[in-house]
Design an enzyme around this catalytic site. Structure first.
Site, PDB file in Angstrom:
ATOM      1  N   GLY A 161       0.817  -1.210   0.000  1.00 39.49           N
ATOM      2  CA  GLY A 161       0.000   0.000   0.000  1.00 39.49           C
ATOM      3  C   GLY A 161       0.848   1.256   0.000  1.00 39.49           C
ATOM      4  O   GLY A 161       0.577   2.208  -0.758  1.00 39.49           O
ATOM      5  N   TYR A 162       1.867   1.281   0.827  1.00 40.17           N
ATOM      6  CA  TYR A 162       2.752   2.442   0.918  1.00 40.17           C
ATOM      7  C   TYR A 162       3.475   2.662  -0.412  1.00 40.17           C
ATOM      8  O   TYR A 162       3.574   3.794  -0.898  1.00 40.17           O
ATOM      9  CB  TYR A 162       3.754   2.218   2.049  1.00 40.17           C
ATOM     10  CG  TYR A 162       4.597   3.418   2.385  1.00 40.17           C
ATOM     11  CD1 TYR A 162       4.122   4.418   3.224  1.00 40.17           C
ATOM     12  CD2 TYR A 162       5.891   3.553   1.879  1.00 40.17           C
ATOM     13  CE1 TYR A 162       4.894   5.517   3.545  1.00 40.17           C
ATOM     14  CE2 TYR A 162       6.675   4.648   2.190  1.00 40.17           C
ATOM     15  CZ  TYR A 162       6.170   5.627   3.024  1.00 40.17           C
ATOM     16  OH  TYR A 162       6.948   6.714   3.341  1.00 40.17           O
ATOM     17  N   THR A 163       3.965   1.578  -1.015  1.00 41.11           N
ATOM     18  CA  THR A 163       4.659   1.695  -2.296  1.00 41.11           C
ATOM     19  C   THR A 163       3.717   2.214  -3.383  1.00 41.11           C
ATOM     20  O   THR A 163       4.086   3.081  -4.181  1.00 41.11           O
ATOM     21  CB  THR A 163       5.248   0.342  -2.715  1.00 41.11           C
ATOM     22  OG1 THR A 163       6.179  -0.096  -1.725  1.00 41.11           O
ATOM     23  CG2 THR A 163       5.956   0.443  -4.054  1.00 41.11           C
TER      24      THR A 163
END
Length: 257
Positions: A161-163
């Site tokens: 998700g962060y990427t």
């Protein structure tokens, strides 16, 4: 020294910094205040009065106001954006630094966590920026700065998700710069390297991964939040008038390795 004499002088400007309560956001707010800007600080748990960032900003003789806004709550973000749009002194500099991270293997990554990370780190960054930038465009002047990530360029491990969100920030920076630069509003991103903050504690507490990361950083050390200050002031100031749509790494040389 006047603004005309010193292109880095931010006297008379107001900067809104999200995620300003600690870490990178606090350091960015402090650097902008040292350059002369007054600060509006916002974080999910920002104290109305008495925060560490408020003490630091006021100690420099600059004005500060704090707001608590949950960037996972679209309606709260839009209400805050409207409040900022109605200020007597408009927002000249918008630093989009609010963020969250969830670590879990992709095959087991909770979908609600994935959605929340994108909402906080990408979707509501745009929602806030869109409304604040309308005023900037009407005045013909403004600065928008996003906090991107090394994972805007790389895949990472256990952080899908962060990427995805940080990769989106890179594209959003370019898209907004294409539309807004001619109207006097520059849009850029800062790319922090491996910075010693709460977000990287899990990595620093893992001796194998921490050493592998350190071995690849040409500067030979993890970064500090204060390392981001100079880049923030540059992109917020007249010194960067002809700079828009870029991602500026502050990573100790990591991406050049």
């Amino acid at each position: 020294m006047s603004d005309a004499e010193n292109p880095f002088d931010l006297t008379g400007r107001t900067a809104l910094v999200s995620g300003a309560r600690r870490g990178i956001g606090l350091a960015m707010a402090h650097a902008l205040a040292r350059a002369g800007a007054d600060i509006v600080g916002v974080s999910a748990n920002m104290e109305r009065q008495g925060s560490d960032v408020e003490r630091r900003i006021r100690a420099l003789g600059r004005a500060f106001e704090g707001h608590a806004v949950d960037f996972a709550d679209r309606e709260a973000v839009l209400a805050f954006a409207d409040l900022m749009s109605e200020r007597a002194r408009p927002i000249d500099i918008l630093v989009n630094n609010a963020g969250t991270i969830v670590r879990a293997p992709a095959a087991e990554h909770p979908l609600d966590a994935f959605d929340r990370v994108l909402e906080v780190n990408l979707a509501n960054q745009f929602a806030l920026t869109q409304r604040i930038a309308r005023g900037m465009l009407a005045r013909g002047r403004g600065r928008v700065i996003f906090t991107a990530s090394l994972l805007s360029f790389q895949g990472g491990i256990n952080v899908p998700g962060y990427t995805a969100a940080k990769s989106g920030i890179l594209g959003l920076t370019k898209a907004l710069a294409n539309e807004w630069t001619a109207g006097g509003v520059t849009v850029n991103a800062i790319v922090p390297g491996y910075i010693a903050t709460d977000n990287t504690r899990a990595l620093r507490d893992d001796p194998i991964r921490a050493q592998a990361i350190l071995d690849r950083i040409p500067a030979g050390r993890w970064g500090t939040s204060d390392d981001l200050g100079g880049a923030t002031v540059f992109l917020a100031s007249r010194a960067s008038d002809y700079v828009s749509g870029i991602a500026l790494p502050v990573d100790g040389g990591w991406l050049g390795r």
